[in-house]
Structures are given as C-alpha cells and as structure tokens.
Write an enzyme that holds these catalytic residues in place. Structure first.
Site, PDB file in Angstrom:
ATOM      1  N   ASP A  13     -11.438  58.190 -28.633  1.00 11.45           N
ATOM      2  CA  ASP A  13     -10.427  58.175 -29.693  1.00 11.45           C
ATOM      3  C   ASP A  13      -9.748  56.822 -29.837  1.00 11.45           C
ATOM      4  OD1 ASP A  13     -10.876  60.936 -30.176  1.00 11.45           O
ATOM      5  OD2 ASP A  13      -9.673  61.375 -28.416  1.00 11.45           O
ATOM      6  N   LYS A  16     -13.157  53.928 -32.868  1.00 10.96           N
ATOM      7  CA  LYS A  16     -14.449  53.247 -32.972  1.00 10.96           C
ATOM      8  C   LYS A  16     -15.077  53.420 -34.359  1.00 10.96           C
ATOM      9  CE  LYS A  16     -15.896  55.565 -29.397  1.00 10.96           C
ATOM     10  NZ  LYS A  16     -14.632  56.150 -28.924  1.00 10.96           N
ATOM     11  N   GLY A  40     -15.734  62.653 -32.642  1.00  7.85           N
ATOM     12  CA  GLY A  40     -15.193  62.774 -33.989  1.00  7.85           C
ATOM     13  C   GLY A  40     -14.838  61.390 -34.460  1.00  7.85           C
ATOM     14  N   HIS A  41     -15.669  60.826 -35.313  1.00  9.76           N
ATOM     15  CA  HIS A  41     -15.421  59.464 -35.794  1.00  9.76           C
ATOM     16  C   HIS A  41     -14.991  59.521 -37.251  1.00  9.76           C
ATOM     17  CE1 HIS A  41     -18.130  57.484 -32.509  1.00  9.76           C
ATOM     18  NE2 HIS A  41     -17.123  58.157 -32.027  1.00  9.76           N
ATOM     19  N   GLN A 209     -17.128  58.662 -27.352  1.00 12.50           N
ATOM     20  CA  GLN A 209     -16.231  58.840 -26.195  1.00 12.50           C
ATOM     21  C   GLN A 209     -15.833  57.459 -25.656  1.00 12.50           C
ATOM     22  OE1 GLN A 209     -19.366  60.982 -26.011  1.00 12.50           O
ATOM     23  NE2 GLN A 209     -18.159  62.221 -27.391  1.00 12.50           N
TER      24      GLN A 209
HETATM   25  P1  IMP Z   1     -17.207  67.548 -23.461  1.00 10.48           P
HETATM   26  O1  IMP Z   1     -17.741  66.212 -23.816  1.00 10.48           O
HETATM   27  O2  IMP Z   1     -17.012  68.451 -24.639  1.00 10.48           O
HETATM   28  O3  IMP Z   1     -17.971  68.215 -22.366  1.00 10.48           O
HETATM   29  O4  IMP Z   1     -15.731  67.336 -22.878  1.00 10.48           O
HETATM   30  C1  IMP Z   1     -15.482  66.662 -21.645  1.00 10.48           C
HETATM   31  C2  IMP Z   1     -14.227  65.830 -21.720  1.00 10.48           C
HETATM   32  O5  IMP Z   1     -14.425  64.740 -22.618  1.00 10.48           O
HETATM   33  C3  IMP Z   1     -12.987  66.577 -22.254  1.00 10.48           C
HETATM   34  O6  IMP Z   1     -11.841  66.035 -21.640  1.00 10.48           O
HETATM   35  C4  IMP Z   1     -12.980  66.214 -23.726  1.00 10.48           C
HETATM   36  O7  IMP Z   1     -11.705  66.316 -24.297  1.00 10.48           O
HETATM   37  C5  IMP Z   1     -13.452  64.773 -23.650  1.00 10.48           C
HETATM   38  N1  IMP Z   1     -14.112  64.311 -24.883  1.00 10.48           N
HETATM   39  C6  IMP Z   1     -15.368  64.597 -25.288  1.00 10.48           C
HETATM   40  N2  IMP Z   1     -15.650  63.970 -26.432  1.00 10.48           N
HETATM   41  C7  IMP Z   1     -14.561  63.262 -26.766  1.00 10.48           C
HETATM   42  C8  IMP Z   1     -14.254  62.380 -27.827  1.00 10.48           C
HETATM   43  O8  IMP Z   1     -15.061  62.110 -28.722  1.00 10.48           O
HETATM   44  N3  IMP Z   1     -13.012  61.808 -27.821  1.00 10.48           N
HETATM   45  C9  IMP Z   1     -12.123  62.057 -26.826  1.00 10.48           C
HETATM   46  N4  IMP Z   1     -12.357  62.871 -25.803  1.00 10.48           N
HETATM   47  C10 IMP Z   1     -13.578  63.470 -25.764  1.00 10.48           C
HETATM   48 MG    MG Z   2     -12.495  60.992 -31.500  1.00  6.26          MG
END
Ligand code: IMP
Ligand code: MG
Length: 415
Positions: A13, A16, A40-41, A209
């Site tokens: 977040d 990017k 989520g971009h 991420q």
């Molecule tokens: P997962 O990727 O859904 O398995 O989540 C694992 C961890 O990564 C959790 O803390 C999510 O909130 C975090 N996370 C996954 N994708 C994103 C992202 O795009 N932005 C921010 N946090 C993320």
């Molecule tokens: Mg995001």
C-alpha cells in the site's frame, strides 16, 4: 533496453499503482510477477479511479500487460480488468504465462479455514486464497493455466487435488470454459519479455505487496506467501538478474500495515485516526482500516539494501499537511544497543524501542495549492515539506527523485 523493477519498501500500500502508471507512460510492457488478487493497485487518471487486483496498474498507461509464472491467478478478476481496460479505450494486447498458478474456490475456503484455526495468531490475510494456492504449487499439486487447455490432464490433476485436501474441487466443465476464454492470451511470458529486452524495448516489472511482507525476508509468519523483493521479478518472470537496469523503491511518507504483526512505530489514538482518515487508509481489497505509524528508518534501510534500490519514489506527502510536528524513527534501542538497520525478525522487533527525531510540519493546504505546486515543481513545496523529504533522503542514503502529492496522475513533483 531498459528493465525497471518497482518494489514496495514497507508493508504494501505504498502507492505503487500510480508510480507504475507514471513509469509505464513510455514503456512497451508491464509485468505482474508475484502475488495475486490480494493486491489492490489504484490509479486515478483525470479524476477517474481505476482499480486493479490482477493486471498491472501500469497497463492503464498503455503498456502491454503480462502476468508471469510466479503469480497466483484469479481468472474472474483478469477478465473483469481486461474489460475495464477496454472500456477506457485501451487496445488490449495481453499475455499470461502458461505456468501461472490458478486460485480455485477451494483455496479461498482453505484460506478462511486456516485463519480460523490460528485463532489469536491469525495473519489477517485478504482471504483471496493466496497462501493455499502457493502451498499447492509447492506440493506440485497445483493447477496451472496450461492445465485448463488440456481436459485429460486437468481431470487427473483435479482428482489428485481432491484427494490431497479431502475436499470437493471446482467443476471440470467450468474450468474448461475459463480455458477457452483464456486460450488466446496464453504464452511464454519469460521468453516474450526477454525478446522485448533484446529488441531494446522498455519493460516495467510491477511488484505487489511490500518488502516486509516477503515470505523469506519479511516479518514471518505475518507475511504474504510470495517473494516481494526486487529479485522476485527475475524468478517470477524468468529474466536474468543482469538484465535489470534499475530498481525503484516506493515508500509512503509515513507507515501503514494492514493485517496482524509487529509494527514498532505504530501510532494509536487521535493522531493515528487523523492520518488514517486524511490518507484514506482503508484496504483497497478488503476495506479494512490500516494501522498507521511514523516512518521507520531501520526497516526502510533494510528494504533498500535487500532490493538494492536505485532511487526512491515517495508517495502521499500531502497527507502529512497540518501536523505541527512529524516524527521519524532514526534508529532503535534494542536491549540497550543502537540498531540502525533492522532484520525484520518478529522477536527482535518486539523488543525494539524506536528513537525518534522530530521535525516541523507545515500548514494545511487546499487542493488548489497542491495543484499549483505540481505545476511549479519541487521548489514550490513548503520549506518544511522539502526539509522532511531531504531528511529522509539523508537518513536512507538514496535519492528520492519523485514525490507524489495527491492521488491523481499529475499531482507529483520530480526532484
Ligand atoms: P495474504 O497475502 O492474503 O495471504 O495476506 C497476508 C498478509 O499480507 C496480510 O497481513 C495481508 O493484509 C497482507 N497483504 C496481502 N496483500 C497485500 C497488499 O496488497 N497490500 C497490503 N497488505 C497486503
Ligand atoms: Mg494495496
């Protein structure tokens, strides 16, 4: 030839999406190389908000989107986002790797079940099935894009998967329909991208991420299930490390984290709420409120080092307007020792006491005045805002070349 990797330096977040859009305006191709619809971009172009979960956001700037082998793919999202691109008038050429993994309904269910099992140790995943899909891939029990193009093989693999989990799996017919729909786009993304680079084309690798969520180099187990550091562009796409020309690290002007896990500079109370509201820090994918904190230099230095960042883009500087004082964590005190660069190890970070420096803030500014700053450039920023960026630059020892001062494309200054 140029190959630019965009990587997040915090917990995701960082913004990017917009930076990728800016760097893709003169790029030929933009590649998603890890993760899936957990990302989520968002890009805002002329007031219009475009949200991407699977396709690289840079594709909105006209660069050809590719989804590489290292990803876990939610096909419904892919088709939806291809439609979104078409609706904005972009002529979509698109390629998806035959080796990319597919997220099934089963994986989303397992994601939720495993989170429940963890109870107080839940990771706070996005429940998009990311972890279970990667684990089936590692078990060599996963379903790949290429399997959707071969009924016999798909049937066998679904049978195995059913036995592995003891659970019902997706309907074969439904998956074959997806196969027919995706068939025209399937290719070898690695070879394709290498060819583009040979031809002198410009390719952007859009990371998802952030560094601290990397499965090997982040705050395990509170991480995502893929490698998120710059090096993952090479393994996820299939390009050699020496082909990468630069790594752009994206950092937000403050820190946020969504989901559970250690966060040394976390801000509770009113100030945290104020920044969360101002920055609209609610998850793009899940709508969850994000945890908010000051900048954390020991972790940022770590992120910059392991991705060997060439230069930095700082986002959301405008959100800090109206704060009397802004703090930066310059080092930690851990058991009486000073730490300048921190390994993101949970037990270590839990003992870290942030040492802050404080710098003066600047007044609230109207949308109109930010717009003027973007037209006039870096020098037009308030002195305190310039001092903040320059202080961070000195502390991190990498150039901050781009500063974003609003969500819309156009609201940024170069330095
Ligand atoms: P997962 O990727 O859904 O398995 O989540 C694992 C961890 O990564 C959790 O803390 C999510 O909130 C975090 N996370 C996954 N994708 C994103 C992202 O795009 N932005 C921010 N946090 C993320
Ligand atoms: Mg995001």
């Amino acid at each position: 030839m140029s190959a630019t990797v965009i990587t997040g330096l915090q917990w995701g977040d960082e913004g990017k999406g917009k930076i990728s859009y800016l760097l893709c305006r003169n790029a030929d191709c933009v590649v998603r190389f890890q993760g899936g619809a957990n990302a989520g971009h968002t890009v805002v172009v002329s007031g219009k908000k475009l949200k991407f979960n699977m396709l690289p956001a840079g594709s909105a700037a006209g660069a050809m989107p590719c989804i590489a082998s290292g990803t876990v793919v939610d096909l419904d999202e892919v088709f939806e986002e291809l439609d979104l691109l078409k609706s904005t008038g972009i002529n979509v050429k698109f390629m998806i790797s035959r080796a990319a993994s597919i997220v099934l309904g089963l994986h989303k269910k397992l994601d939720a079940v495993i989170e429940e099992l963890r109870g107080g140790r839940a990771v706070g995943t996005t429940r998009r099935g990311i972890g279970p899909t990667y684990s089936d891939k590692a078990l060599r029990a996963g379903i790949r894009i290429e399997d959707l193009l071969d009924e016999k093989s798909l049937k066998d693999k679904l049978e195995i998967l059913k036995k592995v989990h003891g659970l019902e799996v997706e309907d074969l017919g439904r998956l074959m329909e997806y196969g027919e729909k995706i068939r025209p786009y399937v290719g070898d993304v690695g070879l394709f991208v290498n060819d583009l680079l040979d031809e002198g084309k410009k390719v952007v690798f859009e990371g998802a991420q952030g560094t601290l969520l990397d499965i090997d180099h982040g705050t395990y187990p509170y991480v995502t299930s893929s490698n998120t550091i710059a090096g993952a562009a090479c393994t996820g796409c299939g390009v050699g490390p020496t082909r990468i020309s630069e790594v752009v690290g994206v950092m937000k002007a403050y820190s946020t984290r969504v989901g559970a896990g250690v966060f040394p500079t976390e801000l509770g109370g009113e100030l945290g709420d104020k920044i969360r509201e101002a920055g609209q820090e609610f998850g793009t994918t899940t709508g969850r409120p994000r945890r908010v904190g000051w900048l954390d230099m020991p972790l940022l230095r770590y992120a910059v080092r392991i991705s060997d960042v060439t230069w930095i883009a700082m986002t959301k500087l405008d959100i800090l307007s109206g704060l009397e004082k802004i703090k930066i964590c310059v080092e930690y005190d851990v058991d009486g020792k000073t730490v300048k660069i921190a390994p993101p190890e949970v037990r270590f970070l839990e003992r870290a006491k942030p040492i802050y420096m404080e710098i003066n803030g600047w007044g609230k500014m109207s949308d109109e005045s930010w717009k003027k700053v973007s037209e006039r450039g870096w020098e037009a920023l308030p002195d305190e805002a310039k001092a903040y960026v320059e202080t961070v630059e000195k502390l991190i020892r990498k150039p901050i070349r781009l500063v974003s001062i609003g969500a819309d494309v156009g609201l940024e200054v170069t330095k």
